[in-house]
Design a protein around this motif. Sequence first.
Motif, short mmCIF file in Angstrom:
data_model
loop_
_atom_site.label_atom_id
_atom_site.label_comp_id
_atom_site.label_asym_id
_atom_site.label_seq_id
_atom_site.Cartn_x
_atom_site.Cartn_y
_atom_site.Cartn_z
N ASP A 207 3.58 -4.53 -65.84
CA ASP A 207 3.88 -5.96 -65.86
C ASP A 207 5.29 -6.13 -66.43
O ASP A 207 5.65 -5.47 -67.41
N ASP A 241 0.24 -8.86 -60.82
CA ASP A 241 0.59 -9.01 -59.41
C ASP A 241 -0.34 -8.23 -58.48
O ASP A 241 -0.74 -7.09 -58.77
N ASP A 262 -1.17 -13.62 -59.40
CA ASP A 262 -0.01 -14.18 -58.72
C ASP A 262 -0.32 -14.68 -57.31
O ASP A 262 0.29 -15.63 -56.83
N LYS A 263 -1.27 -14.04 -56.63
CA LYS A 263 -1.63 -14.38 -55.26
C LYS A 263 -3.14 -14.23 -55.08
O LYS A 263 -3.82 -13.57 -55.87
N ARG A 341 -1.72 -19.68 -62.79
CA ARG A 341 -2.30 -18.35 -62.99
C ARG A 341 -3.78 -18.46 -63.35
O ARG A 341 -4.61 -17.67 -62.87
#
Length: 463
Positions: A207, A241, A262-263, A341
């Motif tokens: 990270d 991520d 993040d996604k 988040r």
Amino acid sequence: MLGTKQSSAALFLAFLMLAPFGTLAAKAQAPNPAATVFEGARLITGDGGVIENSALVIEGDHVVAVGRRGEVTIPPGARRVELAGKTLMPALIDAHVHMGYRKGLSFGAENYTRENLRDILNRFAYFGVAAVLEAGTSRGDLAYAVRAEASEGTRYLTAGSGFGMPNAGPGGPMRDSAYGVTNEGEARKYVQELAGKKADMVKIWVDDRGGTVAKLRPDLYRAIIDEAHKHGLRVLAHIVDLADAKGLLRAGVDGFAHMVRDKEIDDEMLALLRERPDVFFEQTLWGERLAIYDSKPAWINEPILRDVLSPQEIALLGASFEGKPKASEQAVRAEEAARKRGAMNLRNTAKLNAAGVTLALGTDTGGVSGGQYFGLGSHIEIELLAKRAGLTPMQALMAGTRNAAHALRLDALGTIAPGKSADFLVLDANPLDNIGNTRAIAAVYLRGQEIPRAAMAAKWQAK
């Protein structure tokens, strides 16, 4: 307490006399009867089962029989404990904590002492947490010494020192606790050092902290994972991520200390996880609670908080949920990013749960965002899993019991069955009706011994 007045008094005296020299004073009690049977409770087994009007028989520190009342053989002379109207469930396991740095309202390396570590273990025991993993922020060899001494109450596992790039590991006063590595040789050498100390897991930080530090490179984490597996050690990765999670899965990582945030998790990630059904995820919703709650939660006012926390600690916790004017545009953007988040965490947790991926309890308690609320955070994490992340109450309970035990390879914990360790909670209400009832604790038994909760609370309140 569910024992006799005499045994309660003995527990109280033993705790006050011996608590400074050990995690719990269970061995100072009078010897237990050969067997004890707990009768009449609803029993949640930890593997998805429920036994109504149950009988649970323990001898010493282990379970010898479980079943319906009247269908279980009771050893002659067994002590009988009536629990009609109560609920029994396995003790919890928190697979991601950071111990020693928090003490009251203080947060610093100066708090990392034997006395503080033992006090924190007692707090976990009070809340019915049978085992914890200190996730990579230990200092020196003290964690290993305390682990060896903790022969009663909450089991203490440690990942020793974790791995990051130089000065790019954990946050705050914990940062210097990690190995800073720059080449494969260093990485392998330090893994070998951990193996020599018999660390319970290896922790890595992959990270960049929002672009503020260097992220652990793939060549380095591949070397760490490879060397760890040569020594029979598993690797737990801090990630944010999706791309990093995929890379780590391909490298053979064993578990994730956080959810992808993040996604949204995609089909490629799910395909990788189908190839690795042994991989587990921790959600650390407690650590992200401020990004999840829209207002001050009702549990702030529960009496159990007053048993273990000072008025100042409770006030600080409550105030953290109250909206405050932002001093700058940067602060506004930071809060918005945290909210996003948190929402992504919940969506991805629900998605992985629907896909059958193993979710295990891990709170990040004691870290920068996790705060000092040891034990309490473990229960709130379970509540958030059920109320915000789409798990059923039973699934949330299994995340905190069987699944977390599996993640830490604690085969004797996580379920209530013959041959297992006698670690369980006695509750005044059913958590399958309301998941918050895990905090309605009437008694805690760890390793077959009733934890002297009244004496512990009295000691903390007297400080």
